[in-house]
Design a protein around this motif. Structure first.
Motif, PDB file in Angstrom:
ATOM      1  N   SER A 326       0.804  -1.217   0.000  1.00  0.00           N
ATOM      2  CA  SER A 326       0.000   0.000   0.000  1.00  0.00           C
ATOM      3  C   SER A 326       0.831   1.259   0.000  1.00  0.00           C
ATOM      4  O   SER A 326       0.530   2.196  -0.725  1.00  0.00           O
ATOM      5  CB  SER A 326      -0.970   0.009   1.177  1.00  0.00           C
ATOM      6  OG  SER A 326      -0.253  -0.066   2.380  1.00  0.00           O
ATOM      7  N   ILE A 327       1.910   1.298   0.764  1.00  0.00           N
ATOM      8  CA  ILE A 327       2.663   2.550   0.890  1.00  0.00           C
ATOM      9  C   ILE A 327       3.388   2.870  -0.421  1.00  0.00           C
ATOM     10  O   ILE A 327       4.024   1.996  -1.008  1.00  0.00           O
ATOM     11  CB  ILE A 327       3.710   2.435   2.018  1.00  0.00           C
ATOM     12  CG1 ILE A 327       3.065   1.935   3.304  1.00  0.00           C
ATOM     13  CG2 ILE A 327       4.453   3.758   2.207  1.00  0.00           C
ATOM     14  CD1 ILE A 327       2.517   2.949   4.209  1.00  0.00           C
ATOM     15  N   GLN A 328       3.303   4.094  -0.849  1.00  0.00           N
ATOM     16  CA  GLN A 328       4.051   4.552  -2.027  1.00  0.00           C
ATOM     17  C   GLN A 328       5.440   4.973  -1.546  1.00  0.00           C
ATOM     18  O   GLN A 328       5.591   5.976  -0.854  1.00  0.00           O
ATOM     19  CB  GLN A 328       3.319   5.726  -2.699  1.00  0.00           C
ATOM     20  CG  GLN A 328       1.961   5.366  -3.279  1.00  0.00           C
ATOM     21  CD  GLN A 328       2.044   4.355  -4.400  1.00  0.00           C
ATOM     22  OE1 GLN A 328       1.779   3.176  -4.220  1.00  0.00           O
ATOM     23  NE2 GLN A 328       2.430   4.800  -5.584  1.00  0.00           N
ATOM     24  N   GLU A 329       6.458   4.191  -1.951  1.00  0.00           N
ATOM     25  CA  GLU A 329       7.811   4.449  -1.457  1.00  0.00           C
ATOM     26  C   GLU A 329       8.380   5.726  -2.086  1.00  0.00           C
ATOM     27  O   GLU A 329       7.862   6.231  -3.088  1.00  0.00           O
ATOM     28  CB  GLU A 329       8.723   3.268  -1.771  1.00  0.00           C
ATOM     29  CG  GLU A 329       8.306   1.951  -1.118  1.00  0.00           C
ATOM     30  CD  GLU A 329       8.503   1.913   0.404  1.00  0.00           C
ATOM     31  OE1 GLU A 329       9.047   2.878   0.980  1.00  0.00           O
ATOM     32  OE2 GLU A 329       8.082   0.900   1.011  1.00  0.00           O
ATOM     33  N   CYS A 330       9.489   6.171  -1.492  1.00  0.00           N
ATOM     34  CA  CYS A 330      10.098   7.442  -1.878  1.00  0.00           C
ATOM     35  C   CYS A 330      10.451   7.453  -3.366  1.00  0.00           C
ATOM     36  O   CYS A 330      10.996   6.482  -3.898  1.00  0.00           O
ATOM     37  CB  CYS A 330      11.341   7.639  -1.031  1.00  0.00           C
ATOM     38  SG  CYS A 330      12.092   9.248  -1.237  1.00  0.00           S
ATOM     39  N   LYS A 331      10.147   8.566  -4.034  1.00  0.00           N
ATOM     40  CA  LYS A 331      10.279   8.656  -5.491  1.00  0.00           C
ATOM     41  C   LYS A 331      10.450  10.123  -5.865  1.00  0.00           C
ATOM     42  O   LYS A 331      10.078  11.007  -5.096  1.00  0.00           O
ATOM     43  CB  LYS A 331       8.984   8.081  -6.084  1.00  0.00           C
ATOM     44  CG  LYS A 331       8.903   7.989  -7.598  1.00  0.00           C
ATOM     45  CD  LYS A 331       7.692   7.128  -7.988  1.00  0.00           C
ATOM     46  CE  LYS A 331       7.375   7.173  -9.460  1.00  0.00           C
ATOM     47  NZ  LYS A 331       6.181   6.363  -9.807  1.00  0.00           N
ATOM     48  N   SER A 332      11.005  10.357  -7.039  1.00  0.00           N
ATOM     49  CA  SER A 332      11.135  11.737  -7.519  1.00  0.00           C
ATOM     50  C   SER A 332      11.211  11.718  -9.027  1.00  0.00           C
ATOM     51  O   SER A 332      11.454  10.666  -9.631  1.00  0.00           O
ATOM     52  CB  SER A 332      12.409  12.384  -6.953  1.00  0.00           C
ATOM     53  OG  SER A 332      13.552  11.776  -7.518  1.00  0.00           O
ATOM     54  N   TRP A 356       8.659  12.849  -3.366  1.00  0.00           N
ATOM     55  CA  TRP A 356       7.621  12.512  -2.394  1.00  0.00           C
ATOM     56  C   TRP A 356       7.921  11.161  -1.766  1.00  0.00           C
ATOM     57  O   TRP A 356       8.679  10.362  -2.318  1.00  0.00           O
ATOM     58  CB  TRP A 356       6.236  12.510  -3.046  1.00  0.00           C
ATOM     59  CG  TRP A 356       6.039  11.523  -4.170  1.00  0.00           C
ATOM     60  CD1 TRP A 356       5.408  10.315  -4.088  1.00  0.00           C
ATOM     61  CD2 TRP A 356       6.446  11.660  -5.546  1.00  0.00           C
ATOM     62  NE1 TRP A 356       5.409   9.701  -5.326  1.00  0.00           N
ATOM     63  CE2 TRP A 356       6.036  10.496  -6.233  1.00  0.00           C
ATOM     64  CE3 TRP A 356       7.128  12.654  -6.261  1.00  0.00           C
ATOM     65  CZ2 TRP A 356       6.279  10.286  -7.589  1.00  0.00           C
ATOM     66  CZ3 TRP A 356       7.372  12.443  -7.623  1.00  0.00           C
ATOM     67  CH2 TRP A 356       6.947  11.280  -8.272  1.00  0.00           C
ATOM     68  N   SER A 357       7.322  10.926  -0.596  1.00  0.00           N
ATOM     69  CA  SER A 357       7.468   9.634   0.068  1.00  0.00           C
ATOM     70  C   SER A 357       6.205   9.337   0.852  1.00  0.00           C
ATOM     71  O   SER A 357       5.694  10.201   1.573  1.00  0.00           O
ATOM     72  CB  SER A 357       8.657   9.661   1.031  1.00  0.00           C
ATOM     73  OG  SER A 357       8.594   8.523   1.883  1.00  0.00           O
TER      74      SER A 357
END
Ligand SMILES: Nc1nc2c(c(=O)[nH]1)N[C@H]1C(S)=C(S)[C@@H](COP(=O)(O)O)O[C@H]1N2
Ligand SMILES: [Mo]
Length: 455
Positions: A326-332, A356-357
């Motif tokens: 479910s969690i959207q991991e850190c990304k850019s 975002w994270s």
């Protein structure tokens, strides 16, 4: 329908014009060149951004004699009056900035997606009319006077007083307003198969960020006498025909973060975003942000609904499926310069992007212009908020040679956004969802920017 992207994504014929992606650097070509040359002659080849910015003179992109400012019609005549009433619209010169649907990606417009034009946006808030859309069974403009929210338990031990709220009743309760991103779990899904889509609108545009206003779900559950010790899960259900139902772990609700929201960027939610009520589940993939929210049930086990048992699951390298990710991991992603844009000339550019994270705040973003060989740390613009988009910027002087632009975000847990090599080592390459790899844009000698993948 799930979010399965087509194997091939076809760009519309008039893609470059239609997507408005050339806009940033391609307008007033000659004048702009002169401007850039004059403004940054002093900056030389040094990447000293401060000096470069200070050298910028106030002459506009049209150039001309810096001592003469023409007085156009709008400086001499009478402007338009206020409308007696009305809802403001963007300038007609901004008509290229639109959310866009990808032809061939889905078979119907009702079970489909439209992408936000990240390459044209500033700061962290997505204007409501440009928020990406993902519908499984079309959207509705639901009559708020008829809409109801029901709270119940899977049995009477889970929740003592089942309740039904009208919108008026909900809006009397204490509310909070919070900025959060929402990202579809399928965002950047096409890229798993190494099929590079042309722009960041299509590669990363199932992402938006708004200020949401609503009542913490915890407050409602307390009113209804939910037993939070026993009922460790919540089921959220939407009122549209897609039977959108998702299990939310009670820890998230207990933190007070999960909102039953009616507000978006200072006004009521847009119909496409679930008017009049949607669940806001910060940090969690979009599918759990149930729109047209009509029912919350408290239970003691995950519900294994279709959208968590067979859809929104990750096919792992050993052939097994991972559920309940479910969690959207850190990304850019760097949004300027990005795929489809054209750099006019050598010299100064502001590299800008979003990070975002789903686990908290972004701590740091590093940017490379040589495909990851060397990195510089970008400026994080304020505010830097938890589970929210963060804007980053970095000064860059382009020497006219091919450049590979990347950004790599680190969040406050210390987690570092992976490269494709690192991500595929753990996840394989048969996934659709949860691709948070570092993105690479190739700036060609011609100035044209392309989406590429480094292995
Ligand atoms: N009721 C309902 N809620 C829904 C959906 C839907 O089709 N129906 N789509 C989900 C998915 S998969 C995503 S990514 C987000 C998209 O929200 P948006 O359309 O506001 O961008 O809503 C989620 N909530
Ligand atoms: Mo989604």
């Amino acid at each position: 329908m799930d979010d399965t992207p087509g194997r091939l994504i076809r760009a519309p014929e008039n893609f470059l014009d239609a997507a408005g992606v050339r806009r940033v650097f391609d307008e007033g070509k000659q004048g702009r060149r002169d401007f850039i040359r004059r403004a940054f002659a002093a900056a030389g080849a040094a990447a000293a951004g401060g000096a470069a910015r200070a050298a910028a003179n106030p002459v506009g992109p049209e150039g001309g004699d810096p001592n003469i400012l023409e007085l156009p019609e709008h400086s001499r005549g009478l402007g338009q009056g206020v409308a007696a009433e009305g809802y403001g619209k963007p300038s007609r010169y901004e008509s290229n900035v639109q959310r866009r649907h990808s032809p061939g990606l889905t078979q119907t417009r009702q079970a489909s997606v439209s992408f936000a034009p990240l390459q044209s946006l500033f700061g962290i808030v997505t204007p409501s009319g440009l928020h990406f859309e993902r519908h499984h069974q079309g959207w509705w403009d639901v009559d708020p006077s008829k809409h109801r929210l029901m709270l119940n338990g899977s049995d009477e031990r889970m929740l003592r007083r089942p309740m039904v709220f009208t919108m008026d009743e909900l809006m009397r309760l204490p509310s909070v307003s919070r900025f959060h991103f929402i990202e579809c779990g399928a965002n950047t899904g096409m890229e798993w198969g190494n099929v590079a889509v042309p722009t960041c609108q299509y590669s990363h545009g199932m992402l938006s960020c708004s200020e949401f206003t609503g009542v913490p779900l915890k407050v409602l559950l307390e009113l209804a006498g939910a037993d939070l010790k026993r009922g460790r899960y919540v089921l959220a259900e939407g009122a549209d025909g897609s039977s959108m139902t998702r299990t939310i772990p009670m820890e998230m609700v207990e933190r007070g973060e999960v909102l039953v929201a009616y507000g978006q960027n200072g006004e009521m939610l847009r119909p496409e975003q679930g008017y009049p009520l949607r669940l806001v589940v910060p940090g969690v993939q979009g599918v759990s942000w149930v729109k047209y929210l009509r029912r919350i049930e408290v239970g003691d086990q995950p519900y294994a609904t279709k959208d968590e048992a067979v859809h929104y699951i990750d096919l792992m390298p050993d052939g097994r499926h991972r559920q309940y990710t479910s969690i959207q991991e850190c990304k850019s992603v760097v949004t300027t310069p990005s795929g489809g844009q054209v750099l006019l000339d050598n010299g100064y550019y502001n590299i800008s992007g979003l990070a975002w994270s789903g686990r908290g705040k972004v701590k740091r973003v590093d940017v490379s212009v040589d495909g990851g060989r060397s990195w510089r740390t970008a400026r994080l613009e304020t505010p830097v908020l938890s589970k929210c988009l963060t804007r980053f910027n970095l000064d860059w002087v382009w020497d006219g040679k091919p450049a590979l632009i990347q950004s790599r975000a680190t969040d406050e847990t210390g987690y570092v956004q992976p490269t494709y090599r690192e991500l595929r080592a753990v996840r394989g390459s048969r996934s659709i969802y949860h691709n948070n790899s570092v993105q690479t844009w190739l700036v060609q000698e011609s100035g044209e920017v392309k989406n590429v993948q480094l292995s």
